[in-house]
Design an enzyme around this catalytic site. Sequence first.
Site, PDB file in Angstrom:
ATOM      1  N   TYR A 148     114.812 147.881 -33.744  1.00 43.26           N
ATOM      2  CA  TYR A 148     115.115 146.681 -34.525  1.00 43.26           C
ATOM      3  C   TYR A 148     114.061 146.461 -35.603  1.00 43.26           C
ATOM      4  O   TYR A 148     112.888 146.241 -35.313  1.00 43.26           O
ATOM      5  CB  TYR A 148     115.231 145.446 -33.613  1.00 43.26           C
ATOM      6  CG  TYR A 148     116.283 145.585 -32.521  1.00 43.26           C
ATOM      7  CD1 TYR A 148     117.320 146.525 -32.628  1.00 43.26           C
ATOM      8  CD2 TYR A 148     116.250 144.797 -31.388  1.00 43.26           C
ATOM      9  CE1 TYR A 148     118.282 146.664 -31.638  1.00 43.26           C
ATOM     10  CE2 TYR A 148     117.211 144.923 -30.383  1.00 43.26           C
ATOM     11  CZ  TYR A 148     118.221 145.864 -30.520  1.00 43.26           C
ATOM     12  OH  TYR A 148     119.160 145.996 -29.529  1.00 43.26           O
TER      13      TYR A 148
ATOM     14  N   PRO B  83     127.139 139.107 -26.995  1.00 39.63           N
ATOM     15  CA  PRO B  83     127.954 138.195 -26.173  1.00 39.63           C
ATOM     16  C   PRO B  83     128.791 137.240 -27.007  1.00 39.63           C
ATOM     17  O   PRO B  83     129.800 136.725 -26.527  1.00 39.63           O
ATOM     18  CB  PRO B  83     126.903 137.435 -25.356  1.00 39.63           C
ATOM     19  CG  PRO B  83     125.662 137.485 -26.184  1.00 39.63           C
ATOM     20  CD  PRO B  83     125.694 138.826 -26.856  1.00 39.63           C
ATOM     21  N   LEU B  84     128.365 137.015 -28.257  1.00 42.76           N
ATOM     22  CA  LEU B  84     129.127 136.137 -29.155  1.00 42.76           C
ATOM     23  C   LEU B  84     129.926 136.967 -30.153  1.00 42.76           C
ATOM     24  O   LEU B  84     130.369 136.447 -31.178  1.00 42.76           O
ATOM     25  CB  LEU B  84     128.167 135.196 -29.901  1.00 42.76           C
ATOM     26  CG  LEU B  84     127.282 134.321 -28.998  1.00 42.76           C
ATOM     27  CD1 LEU B  84     126.251 133.556 -29.827  1.00 42.76           C
ATOM     28  CD2 LEU B  84     128.139 133.353 -28.185  1.00 42.76           C
ATOM     29  N   ALA B  85     130.093 138.262 -29.849  1.00 40.99           N
ATOM     30  CA  ALA B  85     130.786 139.169 -30.778  1.00 40.99           C
ATOM     31  C   ALA B  85     130.181 139.032 -32.175  1.00 40.99           C
ATOM     32  O   ALA B  85     130.900 139.032 -33.178  1.00 40.99           O
ATOM     33  CB  ALA B  85     132.289 138.908 -30.791  1.00 40.99           C
ATOM     34  N   GLN B  86     128.862 138.890 -32.212  1.00 36.94           N
ATOM     35  CA  GLN B  86     128.124 138.684 -33.469  1.00 36.94           C
ATOM     36  C   GLN B  86     128.740 137.530 -34.259  1.00 36.94           C
ATOM     37  O   GLN B  86     129.111 137.663 -35.424  1.00 36.94           O
ATOM     38  CB  GLN B  86     128.048 139.978 -34.278  1.00 36.94           C
ATOM     39  CG  GLN B  86     127.262 141.057 -33.524  1.00 36.94           C
ATOM     40  CD  GLN B  86     126.938 142.277 -34.338  1.00 36.94           C
ATOM     41  OE1 GLN B  86     127.586 142.558 -35.336  1.00 36.94           O
ATOM     42  NE2 GLN B  86     125.922 143.025 -33.906  1.00 36.94           N
TER      43      GLN B  86
ATOM     44  N   LEU C 108     132.616 140.713 -34.964  1.00 39.07           N
ATOM     45  CA  LEU C 108     133.189 141.906 -34.335  1.00 39.07           C
ATOM     46  C   LEU C 108     134.660 141.717 -33.973  1.00 39.07           C
ATOM     47  O   LEU C 108     135.325 142.668 -33.578  1.00 39.07           O
ATOM     48  CB  LEU C 108     132.399 142.267 -33.064  1.00 39.07           C
ATOM     49  CG  LEU C 108     130.924 142.621 -33.233  1.00 39.07           C
ATOM     50  CD1 LEU C 108     130.313 142.964 -31.879  1.00 39.07           C
ATOM     51  CD2 LEU C 108     130.742 143.790 -34.195  1.00 39.07           C
TER      52      LEU C 108
END
Length: 283
Positions: free
Chosen positions: A54, A194-197, A201
């Site tokens: 990252y 977890p928040l689908a970005q 996404l």
Amino acid sequence: MTRQIHFSANKGLPAIGQGTWAMGEKALQRRDEVHALQAGIDLGLTLIDTAEMYAEGGAERIVGEAIRGRRDEVFLVSKVYPWNAGGERAIAACEASLKRLQSDYLDLYLLHWRGDIPLEETVSAMQALKQQGKIRRWGVSNLDYDDMRELTVLAGGAECATNQVLYHLASRGIEHDLLPWCQQQNMPVMAYCPLAQAGRLRDGLMNHPALKQMAAQKGVAVAQLLLAWLISHNGVMAIPKAGSVAHVKENAAAREITLSNEEIAVMEKAFPAPGHKTPLAMV
Ligand code: NDP
């Protein structure tokens, strides 16, 4: 009592932690990112997930700044590039991560994804790092069911403490075989994206009518429903990335949301599992 996750021989951790992908990329955001992580720790989101990848070490530097003076309060997770995941390269990569994190040890070190280095070599390197006290435990990321079965029968392979994989309401492929298998092994699953970005996404996730209606009825945000749904699964923890204190607060509060079986059924009907084996989703 909110749901807790137990990595090997560890006191329970809250089932929501903090991701750091994309942190450390922009100097202007640095202060906000440090503050967000610190606010998260204050609210009990003490597991912090990062990686040498990252911002090419930049995210680890942000984490290092955020945890300065309070290392003992956090459960620090970092990841090694596949091409560094063996022999002396693994030792050097881990040492470089520790330097950026300003820490003597990692609580958990993950193989970021499977590459060309044989898993045996990665396991040996992880064991060496453990013996040297540089890591407390190790695990993997982005390994599908067959990879996990292959890994865990290797000498030392059963010590794998977790598998970190893409999992959110609109991407439920792991429910076919990988998730039940991990649950059977008592191996926590760390749900990334977890928040689908934030919905990037999956079009239509964050503004799906059924989710919006349920969120309004419960007085919560759709993002919180997504996290509450994930951690309603046995042994699953979520590691949302939040660059603002406002988002961190929402994510932390999601631990207290209880979903009824009926509510879970509504969410799962809106975004059904594939119902057959699909290759492990990744970003
Ligand atoms: P997430 O699904 O966590 O989504 C992050 C996005 O959601 C950001 O844009 C963030 O915005 C936004 N957000 C956070 N909280 C809220 C909220 N309460 N309401 C609305 N939006 C919100 O995606 P990530 O890809 O970041 O995944 C999470 C973590 O998982 C990563 O940061 C990383 O640590 C790990 N990961 C691991 C991978 C692997 O291969 N092992 C691959 C991908 C991720 P803002 O920043 O503005 O708050």
